[in-house]
Design a protein around this motif. Structure first.
Motif, mmCIF file in Angstrom:
data_model
loop_
_atom_site.group_PDB
_atom_site.id
_atom_site.type_symbol
_atom_site.label_atom_id
_atom_site.label_comp_id
_atom_site.label_asym_id
_atom_site.label_seq_id
_atom_site.Cartn_x
_atom_site.Cartn_y
_atom_site.Cartn_z
ATOM 1 N N ASP A 30 39.080 46.435 -8.307
ATOM 2 C CA ASP A 30 39.299 47.430 -9.349
ATOM 3 C C ASP A 30 38.277 48.568 -9.329
ATOM 4 O OD1 ASP A 30 38.157 45.358 -12.164
ATOM 5 O OD2 ASP A 30 37.182 45.959 -10.292
ATOM 6 N N ASN A 31 37.310 48.513 -8.423
ATOM 7 C CA ASN A 31 36.376 49.623 -8.277
ATOM 8 C C ASN A 31 36.753 50.604 -7.175
ATOM 9 O OD1 ASN A 31 34.595 48.691 -10.278
ATOM 10 N ND2 ASN A 31 33.620 47.287 -8.825
ATOM 11 N N TYR A 32 37.869 50.324 -6.501
ATOM 12 C CA TYR A 32 38.174 51.089 -5.290
ATOM 13 C C TYR A 32 39.597 51.604 -5.261
ATOM 14 C CZ TYR A 32 33.958 48.649 -3.928
ATOM 15 O OH TYR A 32 32.680 48.159 -3.895
ATOM 16 N N ALA A 33 39.730 52.818 -4.717
ATOM 17 C CA ALA A 33 41.062 53.273 -4.344
ATOM 18 C C ALA A 33 41.516 52.438 -3.150
ATOM 19 C CB ALA A 33 41.036 54.747 -3.960
ATOM 20 N N ILE A 34 42.813 52.149 -3.095
ATOM 21 C CA ILE A 34 43.361 51.294 -2.045
ATOM 22 C C ILE A 34 44.505 52.016 -1.346
ATOM 23 C CG2 ILE A 34 44.524 49.110 -1.537
ATOM 24 C CD1 ILE A 34 41.635 48.744 -2.377
ATOM 25 N N GLY A 35 44.573 51.830 -0.045
ATOM 26 C CA GLY A 35 45.648 52.439 0.712
ATOM 27 C C GLY A 35 46.419 51.414 1.525
ATOM 28 N N TRP A 36 47.690 51.687 1.737
ATOM 29 C CA TRP A 36 48.517 50.931 2.660
ATOM 30 C C TRP A 36 48.783 51.818 3.876
ATOM 31 C CZ3 TRP A 36 49.639 45.896 2.576
ATOM 32 C CH2 TRP A 36 49.539 45.208 1.357
ATOM 33 N N PHE A 37 48.544 51.258 5.042
ATOM 34 C CA PHE A 37 48.757 51.948 6.300
ATOM 35 C C PHE A 37 49.649 51.072 7.176
ATOM 36 C CE2 PHE A 37 45.495 55.270 5.827
ATOM 37 C CZ PHE A 37 44.797 54.762 4.744
ATOM 38 N N ARG A 38 50.257 51.675 8.167
ATOM 39 C CA ARG A 38 51.078 50.876 9.072
ATOM 40 C C ARG A 38 50.931 51.383 10.498
ATOM 41 N NH1 ARG A 38 57.188 52.713 7.119
ATOM 42 N NH2 ARG A 38 57.143 54.846 7.971
ATOM 43 N N SER A 101 32.386 53.153 -0.038
ATOM 44 C CA SER A 101 31.359 54.058 -0.532
ATOM 45 C C SER A 101 31.853 54.742 -1.800
ATOM 46 C CB SER A 101 31.029 55.121 0.518
ATOM 47 O OG SER A 101 30.284 56.170 -0.078
ATOM 48 N N VAL A 102 31.210 54.455 -2.914
ATOM 49 C CA VAL A 102 31.601 55.095 -4.172
ATOM 50 C C VAL A 102 31.416 56.605 -4.063
ATOM 51 C CG1 VAL A 102 31.066 55.284 -6.622
ATOM 52 C CG2 VAL A 102 31.073 53.043 -5.507
ATOM 53 N N ARG A 103 30.377 57.023 -3.336
ATOM 54 C CA ARG A 103 30.124 58.448 -3.152
ATOM 55 C C ARG A 103 31.303 59.122 -2.450
ATOM 56 N NH1 ARG A 103 28.310 60.783 1.332
ATOM 57 N NH2 ARG A 103 27.488 62.903 1.223
ATOM 58 N N VAL A 104 31.799 58.475 -1.396
ATOM 59 C CA VAL A 104 32.939 59.047 -0.666
ATOM 60 C C VAL A 104 34.168 59.086 -1.559
ATOM 61 C CG1 VAL A 104 34.563 58.650 1.233
ATOM 62 C CG2 VAL A 104 32.091 58.417 1.618
ATOM 63 N N GLN A 105 34.361 57.985 -2.296
ATOM 64 C CA GLN A 105 35.542 57.933 -3.157
ATOM 65 C C GLN A 105 35.545 59.061 -4.178
ATOM 66 O OE1 GLN A 105 37.610 54.050 -4.063
ATOM 67 N NE2 GLN A 105 35.464 53.500 -4.274
ATOM 68 N N ARG A 106 34.368 59.444 -4.647
ATOM 69 C CA ARG A 106 34.289 60.512 -5.642
ATOM 70 C C ARG A 106 34.593 61.873 -5.044
ATOM 71 N NH1 ARG A 106 28.738 58.420 -8.644
ATOM 72 N NH2 ARG A 106 29.724 56.795 -9.904
ATOM 73 N N LEU A 107 34.496 61.987 -3.710
ATOM 74 C CA LEU A 107 34.682 63.279 -3.052
ATOM 75 C C LEU A 107 36.112 63.509 -2.579
ATOM 76 C CD1 LEU A 107 31.429 63.422 -0.893
ATOM 77 C CD2 LEU A 107 31.934 64.743 -2.946
ATOM 78 N N ILE A 108 36.891 62.437 -2.470
ATOM 79 C CA ILE A 108 38.210 62.596 -1.853
ATOM 80 C C ILE A 108 39.324 62.268 -2.841
ATOM 81 C CG2 ILE A 108 37.266 62.047 0.421
ATOM 82 C CD1 ILE A 108 38.664 59.306 0.187
ATOM 83 N N ARG A 109 40.497 62.812 -2.543
ATOM 84 C CA ARG A 109 41.698 62.472 -3.291
ATOM 85 C C ARG A 109 42.412 61.337 -2.562
ATOM 86 N NH1 ARG A 109 44.726 67.949 -2.541
ATOM 87 N NH2 ARG A 109 44.069 67.391 -0.424
ATOM 88 N N VAL A 110 43.329 60.657 -3.259
ATOM 89 C CA VAL A 110 44.067 59.594 -2.576
ATOM 90 C C VAL A 110 44.924 60.173 -1.452
ATOM 91 C CG1 VAL A 110 44.022 57.932 -4.442
ATOM 92 C CG2 VAL A 110 45.850 59.626 -4.369
ATOM 93 N N GLN A 111 45.352 61.441 -1.623
ATOM 94 C CA GLN A 111 46.101 62.086 -0.550
ATOM 95 C C GLN A 111 45.232 62.198 0.699
ATOM 96 O OE1 GLN A 111 47.826 65.874 -1.563
ATOM 97 N NE2 GLN A 111 48.413 66.320 0.531
ATOM 98 N N ASP A 112 43.968 62.566 0.512
ATOM 99 C CA ASP A 112 43.054 62.667 1.657
ATOM 100 C C ASP A 112 42.868 61.300 2.315
ATOM 101 O OD1 ASP A 112 41.001 64.784 -0.416
ATOM 102 O OD2 ASP A 112 42.550 65.375 1.028
ATOM 103 N N MET A 113 42.727 60.274 1.483
ATOM 104 C CA MET A 113 42.539 58.913 2.004
ATOM 105 C C MET A 113 43.682 58.538 2.923
ATOM 106 S SD MET A 113 42.157 55.409 -0.188
ATOM 107 C CE MET A 113 41.720 53.869 0.584
ATOM 108 N N CYS A 114 44.902 58.815 2.483
ATOM 109 C CA CYS A 114 46.070 58.436 3.264
ATOM 110 C C CYS A 114 46.276 59.339 4.479
ATOM 111 C CB CYS A 114 47.323 58.494 2.382
ATOM 112 S SG CYS A 114 47.857 56.890 1.762
ATOM 113 N N GLU A 115 46.185 60.641 4.287
ATOM 114 C CA GLU A 115 46.514 61.575 5.367
ATOM 115 C C GLU A 115 45.443 61.598 6.452
ATOM 116 O OE1 GLU A 115 47.331 65.346 3.557
ATOM 117 O OE2 GLU A 115 49.437 64.821 3.177
ATOM 118 N N SER A 116 44.197 61.356 6.080
ATOM 119 C CA SER A 116 43.101 61.429 7.057
ATOM 120 C C SER A 116 42.501 60.065 7.364
ATOM 121 C CB SER A 116 42.014 62.371 6.545
ATOM 122 O OG SER A 116 42.539 63.663 6.328
#
Length: 132
Positions: A30-38, A101-116
């Motif tokens: 619950d402290n982290y954004a989560i992504g599904w990749f394939r 990294s909480v620092r990284v999570q604060r800098l990115i959007r979930v779109q960035d997480m998935c696309e990059s």
């Protein structure tokens, strides 16, 4: 040891549904954004869907919009990917992932997480096969 553990994959006919689950071992999700990749054979790993810490922001790849739904239950410490109207081209190994990294999570959007593919830890993957 911090681990992400996927479950719920399997063989399904075209048009069918599966629900994947991503659970945590050694920490809480619950402290982290989560992504599904394939990753399909011969193809690069791609971001399918990502969800913010609160669950209030989600992202979907164009190929799955309207068919897949990502959600999280922080009380159960689990993130889900409901996959409906499955197609043969959805066949792949599906991974859940996070960036610790909480620092990284604060800098990115979930779109960035998935696309990059901005992640630091991967689960072991679960196979999804869509075939008649």
């Amino acid at each position: 040891q911090l681990q992400l553990v996927e479950s719920g994959g399997g063989l399904v006919q075209p048009g069918g549904s599966l629900r994947l689950s991503c659970a945590a071992s050694g920490f809480t999700l619950d402290n982290y954004a989560i992504g599904w990749f394939r990753q399909a054979p011969g193809r690069e790993r791609e971001g399918v869907s990502c969800i913010s810490v609160s669950g209030g922001t989600t992202y979907y790849a164009d190929s799955v919009k309207g068919r897949f739904t990502i959600s999280r239950d922080n009380a159960k410490d689990t993130v889900y990917l409901q996959m409906n109207s499955l197609k043969p081209e959805d066949t792949a190994v599906y991974y859940c992932a996070a960036h610790f990294s909480v620092r990284v999570q604060r800098l990115i959007r979930v779109q960035d997480m998935c696309e990059s593919t901005i992640v630091s830890s991967w689960g072991q993957g679960t196979q999804v096969t869509v075939s008649s």
